[in-house]
Design a protein around this motif. Structure first.
Motif, PDB file in Angstrom:
ATOM      1  N   ARG A   9      48.028  39.652  34.553  1.00 34.02           N
ATOM      2  CA  ARG A   9      46.549  40.183  34.076  1.00 34.02           C
ATOM      3  C   ARG A   9      45.908  40.970  35.179  1.00 34.02           C
ATOM      4  O   ARG A   9      44.888  41.281  35.170  1.00 34.02           O
ATOM      5  CB  ARG A   9      45.625  39.045  33.660  1.00 34.02           C
ATOM      6  CG  ARG A   9      46.251  38.397  32.628  1.00 34.02           C
ATOM      7  CD  ARG A   9      46.174  39.001  31.309  1.00 34.02           C
ATOM      8  NE  ARG A   9      46.957  38.232  30.258  1.00 34.02           N
ATOM      9  CZ  ARG A   9      46.768  38.727  29.026  1.00 34.02           C
ATOM     10  NH1 ARG A   9      46.600  40.015  28.695  1.00 34.02           N
ATOM     11  NH2 ARG A   9      47.591  38.059  28.198  1.00 34.02           N
ATOM     12  N   ARG A  10      46.617  41.192  36.570  1.00 34.53           N
ATOM     13  CA  ARG A  10      46.183  41.777  37.630  1.00 34.53           C
ATOM     14  C   ARG A  10      47.062  43.174  37.783  1.00 34.53           C
ATOM     15  O   ARG A  10      48.336  42.977  37.646  1.00 34.53           O
ATOM     16  CB  ARG A  10      46.167  40.868  38.663  1.00 34.53           C
ATOM     17  CG  ARG A  10      45.950  41.269  40.069  1.00 34.53           C
ATOM     18  CD  ARG A  10      46.005  40.277  41.022  1.00 34.53           C
ATOM     19  NE  ARG A  10      45.338  40.797  42.302  1.00 34.53           N
ATOM     20  CZ  ARG A  10      45.852  40.969  43.477  1.00 34.53           C
ATOM     21  NH1 ARG A  10      47.264  40.343  43.630  1.00 34.53           N
ATOM     22  NH2 ARG A  10      45.427  41.133  44.481  1.00 34.53           N
ATOM     23  N   SER A  58      40.385  50.735  31.496  1.00 38.15           N
ATOM     24  CA  SER A  58      40.019  49.400  31.154  1.00 38.15           C
ATOM     25  C   SER A  58      41.435  48.891  30.403  1.00 38.15           C
ATOM     26  O   SER A  58      42.034  47.967  30.500  1.00 38.15           O
ATOM     27  CB  SER A  58      38.801  49.357  30.251  1.00 38.15           C
ATOM     28  OG  SER A  58      38.545  47.979  29.958  1.00 38.15           O
ATOM     29  N   LEU A  61      44.397  47.898  32.209  1.00 35.73           N
ATOM     30  CA  LEU A  61      44.465  46.518  32.884  1.00 35.73           C
ATOM     31  C   LEU A  61      44.422  45.513  31.597  1.00 35.73           C
ATOM     32  O   LEU A  61      45.497  44.574  31.853  1.00 35.73           O
ATOM     33  CB  LEU A  61      43.063  46.376  33.347  1.00 35.73           C
ATOM     34  CG  LEU A  61      42.506  47.476  34.399  1.00 35.73           C
ATOM     35  CD1 LEU A  61      41.197  46.714  35.141  1.00 35.73           C
ATOM     36  CD2 LEU A  61      43.591  47.039  35.564  1.00 35.73           C
ATOM     37  N   LEU A  62      43.836  45.653  30.620  1.00 33.70           N
ATOM     38  CA  LEU A  62      44.284  44.834  29.173  1.00 33.70           C
ATOM     39  C   LEU A  62      44.226  45.514  28.068  1.00 33.70           C
ATOM     40  O   LEU A  62      43.287  46.116  27.774  1.00 33.70           O
ATOM     41  CB  LEU A  62      42.998  43.799  29.192  1.00 33.70           C
ATOM     42  CG  LEU A  62      42.904  42.801  29.993  1.00 33.70           C
ATOM     43  CD1 LEU A  62      41.654  41.948  29.766  1.00 33.70           C
ATOM     44  CD2 LEU A  62      44.054  41.673  30.105  1.00 33.70           C
ATOM     45  N   ASP A 118      35.998  45.291  29.528  1.00 36.77           N
ATOM     46  CA  ASP A 118      36.329  43.777  30.440  1.00 36.77           C
ATOM     47  C   ASP A 118      35.860  44.101  31.781  1.00 36.77           C
ATOM     48  O   ASP A 118      36.150  44.910  32.675  1.00 36.77           O
ATOM     49  CB  ASP A 118      37.472  43.468  30.479  1.00 36.77           C
ATOM     50  CG  ASP A 118      37.901  42.018  31.204  1.00 36.77           C
ATOM     51  OD1 ASP A 118      36.979  41.337  31.095  1.00 36.77           O
ATOM     52  OD2 ASP A 118      38.935  42.026  31.654  1.00 36.77           O
ATOM     53  N   ALA A 120      35.347  43.943  35.833  1.00 36.30           N
ATOM     54  CA  ALA A 120      36.642  43.645  36.558  1.00 36.30           C
ATOM     55  C   ALA A 120      36.215  43.755  38.040  1.00 36.30           C
ATOM     56  O   ALA A 120      35.350  44.412  38.373  1.00 36.30           O
ATOM     57  CB  ALA A 120      37.544  45.083  36.407  1.00 36.30           C
ATOM     58  N   PRO A 138      41.295  42.479  36.075  1.00 35.69           N
ATOM     59  CA  PRO A 138      40.280  42.100  35.056  1.00 35.69           C
ATOM     60  C   PRO A 138      39.977  40.799  34.819  1.00 35.69           C
ATOM     61  O   PRO A 138      40.605  40.002  35.393  1.00 35.69           O
ATOM     62  CB  PRO A 138      41.166  42.576  33.750  1.00 35.69           C
ATOM     63  CG  PRO A 138      42.479  42.140  34.100  1.00 35.69           C
ATOM     64  CD  PRO A 138      42.716  42.896  35.745  1.00 35.69           C
ATOM     65  N   THR A 140      39.368  37.505  33.337  1.00 32.53           N
ATOM     66  CA  THR A 140      39.858  36.796  31.879  1.00 32.53           C
ATOM     67  C   THR A 140      39.468  35.254  31.653  1.00 32.53           C
ATOM     68  O   THR A 140      38.991  34.707  32.786  1.00 32.53           O
ATOM     69  CB  THR A 140      41.181  36.909  31.900  1.00 32.53           C
ATOM     70  OG1 THR A 140      42.023  36.131  33.161  1.00 32.53           O
ATOM     71  CG2 THR A 140      42.006  38.515  32.077  1.00 32.53           C
ATOM     72  N   ALA A 146      39.951  38.793  27.508  1.00 29.90           N
ATOM     73  CA  ALA A 146      38.957  39.601  28.348  1.00 29.90           C
ATOM     74  C   ALA A 146      37.695  38.635  28.108  1.00 29.90           C
ATOM     75  O   ALA A 146      37.201  38.245  27.123  1.00 29.90           O
ATOM     76  CB  ALA A 146      38.593  40.989  27.662  1.00 29.90           C
TER      77      ALA A 146
END
Length: 446
Positions: A9-10, A58, A61-62, A118, A120, A138, A140, A146
């Protein structure tokens, strides 16, 4: 590889290898010239962030979180700034995302034009007169979803609406209005949030590990651990004026600043008050270990153009050795930096001022020190309102060296309030205000 792949997620790459293509493709940097010096403190360098479409940023990232960014560019990363270890590199954090206010039938509604945004953690590099994004993480939940920037509780937070204030949106117990940021020695991050208010521990990859909130908040439904470890008196925080500043002391303890005085016993008392609160939190003990009454200067001293004390805010606190802090007092148009010593004798934790039945309350005292409340002494370091080239709404301050500070402004994602914030096609009418990192040289250092 997508930043979403393999459970990651990074987004992170060194400057040598570059950013992943999905994110690198949307990063465009631009800059401005520095201003002429004025007064004792002076601007020695400025750099600005270029146009980066918010949806593309965004979703890199997700993926899939933002369906329509309404033409909004990446901004809002000026909620705070913290040195990243290398020269001209900093960790920053976005707030809850683009938001504004529109009056409907005489009442203001809080709008969230990009509800899927989300918050960040964003790592930047100042290169010449440009600000470049070199890393993004992001935030989480425990399951990797998110957190969003939407309000948490109907009973405490403003109701969220669509960009045109016409459609109600759902509350989100995971939502965070992130502000201050520091990085711990183990690579994890600490953030503060305005909603609860809360102190949030985040892993190096952006997963919320624990959210520390006031006792009695009763926040349910969050997708991460929520611990009631803060004084219950904080439940009286003014809407949108929760925790804003965060500093990390040499011993690892954290100092958290409440942006504005509590609404205690009511909103009128809070709006008229010049006394807010600082908390000391021990990550080792997972508890608040001290509390301090912080006294603002009169509003017309901080900002000669303002006469409303409710406009006073603390947006940044910076550790400068021992128990000393640099505290930024501001309005949206001016700011002053004060040097403060947090001594043991000034601790008010657990006393009558944490009891919301105490009358008059701490916030109602006209002269707290004269009425027996220990108030930490402070000394003016710089009046940024008198320094040519410093933008408005400075929210982040970082210490570069003994003589130099890096300041960052919150540009609110280019949004303004009112029905005119978006055109007839629902696209943002950008304010033209840029996210800018400004270096200021102090005449006497810290």
């Amino acid at each position: 590889m997508s930043p979403h792949a393999a459970g990651r997620r990074r987004v992170h790459r060194s400057a040598a290898t570059g950013l992943p293509l999905a994110l690198a493709a949307v990063l465009v940097a631009a800059g401005t010239a520095s201003a002429a010096p004025s007064g004792d403190a002076r601007v020695v360098r400025t750099a600005s962030l270029g146009e980066i479409p918010l949806g593309a940023f965004s979703n890199a990232l997700l993926p899939g979180g933002v369906r329509d960014d309404h033409g909004v560019q990446l901004g809002g990363i000026g909620s705070d700034i913290y040195p990243a270890g290398r020269k001209d590199e900093y960790w920053t954090v976005t707030d809850r995302g683009p938001n504004g206010q529109i009056k409907v039938d005489g009442k203001k509604r809080r709008t969230f034009p990009v509800p899927g945004f989300d918050p960040a953690i964003v790592k930047i590099r100042v290169y010449g007169h440009k600000v470049e994004v070199i890393d993004a993480i992001p935030l989480t939940t425990s399951s990797g979803k998110a957190v969003t920037g939407l309000p948490n509780q109907e009973s405490r937070d403003e109701a969220p609406y669509s960009y045109d204030a016409g459609t109600p949106l759902s509350y989100d117990p995971n939502g965070l209005d992130t502000e201050g940021i520091v990085r711990a020695g183990d690579g994890s991050f600490w953030l503060v949030d305005e909603y609860s208010p809360s102190l949030v521990h985040v892993s190096a990859r952006g997963k919320v590990l624990t959210r520390y909130v006031p006792r009695g908040l009763n926040l349910t439904g969050a997708g991460y651990p929520v611990v009631e470890a803060l004084p219950s008196v904080l439940l009286h925080r003014r809407i949108n004026r929760g925790f804003e500043g965060l500093a990390q002391l040499p011993d690892g303890d954290l100092v958290v600043a409440l942006q504005s005085p509590l609404s205690l016993p009511d909103a009128d008392a809070g709006d008229a008050s010049r006394t807010t609160r600082l908390l000391r939190f021990s990550p080792r003990k997972k508890a608040v270990t001290a509390e301090y009454a912080y006294r603002f200067d009169p509003v017309d001293v901080v900002d000669p153009s303002e006469d409303d004390p409710s406009e006073l805010k603390i947006s940044s606190v910076v550790a400068v050795g021992g128990n000393r802090l640099l505290v930024q007092e501001r309005t949206d148009k001016a700011a002053r930096l004060q040097l403060v010593e947090l001594g043991r004798r000034a601790d008010i934790l657990g006393g009558p001022w944490d009891d919301d039945a105490t009358s008059p309350s701490l916030e109602q005292l006209d002269h707290p020190a004269a009425q027996g409340v220990p108030v930490p002494a402070k000394r003016l370091v710089a009046d940024l309102g008198k320094v040519d080239g410093v933008p408005g709404k400075i929210e982040g301050v970082a210490r570069v060296d003994r003589d130099t500070l890096a300041l960052v402004n919150d540009n609110d994602f280019g949004m303004t309030d009112g029905a005119g914030a978006f055109d007839a096609q629902g696209r943002l009418v950008d304010s033209g205000i840029r996210t800018t990192v400004t270096y200021v040289r102090l005449p006497k250092g810290l």
